[in-house]
Design an enzyme around this catalytic site. Sequence first.
Site, PDB file in Angstrom:
ATOM      1  N   LYS A   1      30.341 -31.512  47.715  1.00 37.76           N
ATOM      2  CA  LYS A   1      29.516 -30.526  48.417  1.00 37.76           C
ATOM      3  C   LYS A   1      28.027 -30.890  48.273  1.00 37.76           C
ATOM      4  CE  LYS A   1      32.834 -26.788  47.402  1.00 37.76           C
ATOM      5  NZ  LYS A   1      32.971 -25.444  46.779  1.00 37.76           N
TER       6      LYS A   1
ATOM      7  N   ASN B   1      29.936 -25.351  42.717  1.00 33.52           N
ATOM      8  CA  ASN B   1      30.957 -26.017  41.898  1.00 33.52           C
ATOM      9  C   ASN B   1      31.311 -27.433  42.373  1.00 33.52           C
ATOM     10  OD1 ASN B   1      32.405 -25.281  44.125  1.00 33.52           O
ATOM     11  ND2 ASN B   1      33.933 -24.058  43.038  1.00 33.52           N
TER      12      ASN B   1
ATOM     13  N   HIS C   1      35.189 -29.941  46.599  1.00 36.85           N
ATOM     14  CA  HIS C   1      36.311 -29.264  47.241  1.00 36.85           C
ATOM     15  C   HIS C   1      37.485 -30.229  47.263  1.00 36.85           C
ATOM     16  CE1 HIS C   1      38.753 -27.034  50.128  1.00 36.85           C
ATOM     17  NE2 HIS C   1      39.050 -28.237  50.611  1.00 36.85           N
TER      18      HIS C   1
ATOM     19  N   GLU D   1      42.851 -29.674  56.843  1.00 37.28           N
ATOM     20  CA  GLU D   1      41.462 -30.037  56.531  1.00 37.28           C
ATOM     21  C   GLU D   1      41.159 -31.488  56.921  1.00 37.28           C
ATOM     22  OE1 GLU D   1      41.116 -28.909  52.401  1.00 37.28           O
ATOM     23  OE2 GLU D   1      41.377 -26.784  52.886  1.00 37.28           O
TER      24      GLU D   1
ATOM     25  N   TYR E   1      36.714 -23.034  55.986  1.00 32.47           N
ATOM     26  CA  TYR E   1      36.839 -21.939  55.016  1.00 32.47           C
ATOM     27  C   TYR E   1      37.393 -20.655  55.653  1.00 32.47           C
ATOM     28  CZ  TYR E   1      34.459 -24.395  51.193  1.00 32.47           C
ATOM     29  OH  TYR E   1      34.141 -25.262  50.167  1.00 32.47           O
TER      30      TYR E   1
HETATM   31  P1  IDP Z   1      38.647 -23.805  45.596  1.00 28.65           P
HETATM   32  O1  IDP Z   1      37.393 -24.468  46.067  1.00 28.65           O
HETATM   33  O2  IDP Z   1      38.924 -24.087  44.140  1.00 28.65           O
HETATM   34  O3  IDP Z   1      39.834 -24.086  46.460  1.00 28.65           O
HETATM   35  P2  IDP Z   1      38.606 -21.143  46.778  1.00 28.65           P
HETATM   36  O4  IDP Z   1      39.128 -19.903  46.137  1.00 28.65           O
HETATM   37  O5  IDP Z   1      39.375 -21.707  47.921  1.00 28.65           O
HETATM   38  O6  IDP Z   1      38.400 -22.227  45.626  1.00 28.65           O
HETATM   39  O7  IDP Z   1      37.110 -20.834  47.243  1.00 28.65           O
HETATM   40  C1  IDP Z   1      36.413 -21.758  48.032  1.00 28.65           C
HETATM   41  C2  IDP Z   1      35.010 -21.873  47.489  1.00 28.65           C
HETATM   42  O8  IDP Z   1      34.357 -20.633  47.670  1.00 28.65           O
HETATM   43  C3  IDP Z   1      34.937 -22.169  45.998  1.00 28.65           C
HETATM   44  O9  IDP Z   1      34.991 -23.527  45.691  1.00 28.65           O
HETATM   45  C4  IDP Z   1      33.603 -21.560  45.631  1.00 28.65           C
HETATM   46  O10 IDP Z   1      32.530 -22.464  45.888  1.00 28.65           O
HETATM   47  C5  IDP Z   1      33.486 -20.402  46.595  1.00 28.65           C
HETATM   48  N1  IDP Z   1      33.886 -19.142  45.946  1.00 28.65           N
HETATM   49  C6  IDP Z   1      35.133 -18.761  45.622  1.00 28.65           C
HETATM   50  N2  IDP Z   1      35.143 -17.542  45.041  1.00 28.65           N
HETATM   51  C7  IDP Z   1      33.846 -17.157  44.991  1.00 28.65           C
HETATM   52  C8  IDP Z   1      33.190 -15.977  44.503  1.00 28.65           C
HETATM   53  O11 IDP Z   1      33.813 -15.053  43.987  1.00 28.65           O
HETATM   54  N3  IDP Z   1      31.828 -15.962  44.639  1.00 28.65           N
HETATM   55  C9  IDP Z   1      31.117 -16.966  45.204  1.00 28.65           C
HETATM   56  N4  IDP Z   1      31.694 -18.078  45.673  1.00 28.65           N
HETATM   57  C10 IDP Z   1      33.037 -18.177  45.568  1.00 28.65           C
HETATM   58 MG    MG Z   2      40.394 -23.456  48.307  1.00 26.47          MG
END
Ligand code: IDP
Ligand code: MG
Length: 164
Positions: free
Chosen positions: A24, A127, A130, A141, A64
């Site tokens: 990212k 984080n 992805h 994707e 997303y």
């Molecule tokens: P993943 O990236 O581990 O698959 P997902 O639950 O699919 O996680 O969420 C996609 C992205 O959305 C996450 O990587 C994170 O950057 C963001 N995200 C997920 N949950 C939250 C939240 O509660 N607050 C802010 N950002 C979030």
């Molecule tokens: Mg995800």
Amino acid sequence: MELSINYSDIVKVYRMEQTYVMVKPDGVQRGLVGKIISRIERRGLKIISLKMNVIKEATAKEHYSEHETTSFFTSLVKFVISGPSISMVVAGKDAIMVMRTIAGATNPVDAAPGTIRGDFSLDIGRNIIHASDSTDAAAREIAIHFKDSEIWEYSKIDEVCIYE
Ligand code: IDP
Ligand code: MG
């Protein structure tokens, strides 16, 4: 060491799983692209496509879409299109789950040391990486981010050592 295994048979068996991986914009800004690619390669996974681009808003929304109704959807999309990111297709045995493990838990607070998120990040909204979370997500994707003609299903010389 003599390797008498038929190389083409191994490639046929083990090239099957493909996953979509994105470094990212935070990972690019922090100069972590090389370290992340190293971790993928050293595990034995194979990069079969790779590009840098600024993802278009419509593409990010599609990527997303499962999070459309969440409170963080708008800021997530805004962030992911905020600068260049790296998109990859990564292939190998169990590539989808192995890449999820290499990435670590979504919330860096829960991410184990040794994972990308556990080693390099602190905030769930920054984080770094992805990785697709299922076979359906990976197929979806990869199709969102790549044309078929951009994916290279080549053989790699070390596959005889990586796979039994
Ligand atoms: P993943 O990236 O581990 O698959 P997902 O639950 O699919 O996680 O969420 C996609 C992205 O959305 C996450 O990587 C994170 O950057 C963001 N995200 C997920 N949950 C939250 C939240 O509660 N607050 C802010 N950002 C979030
Ligand atoms: Mg995800």
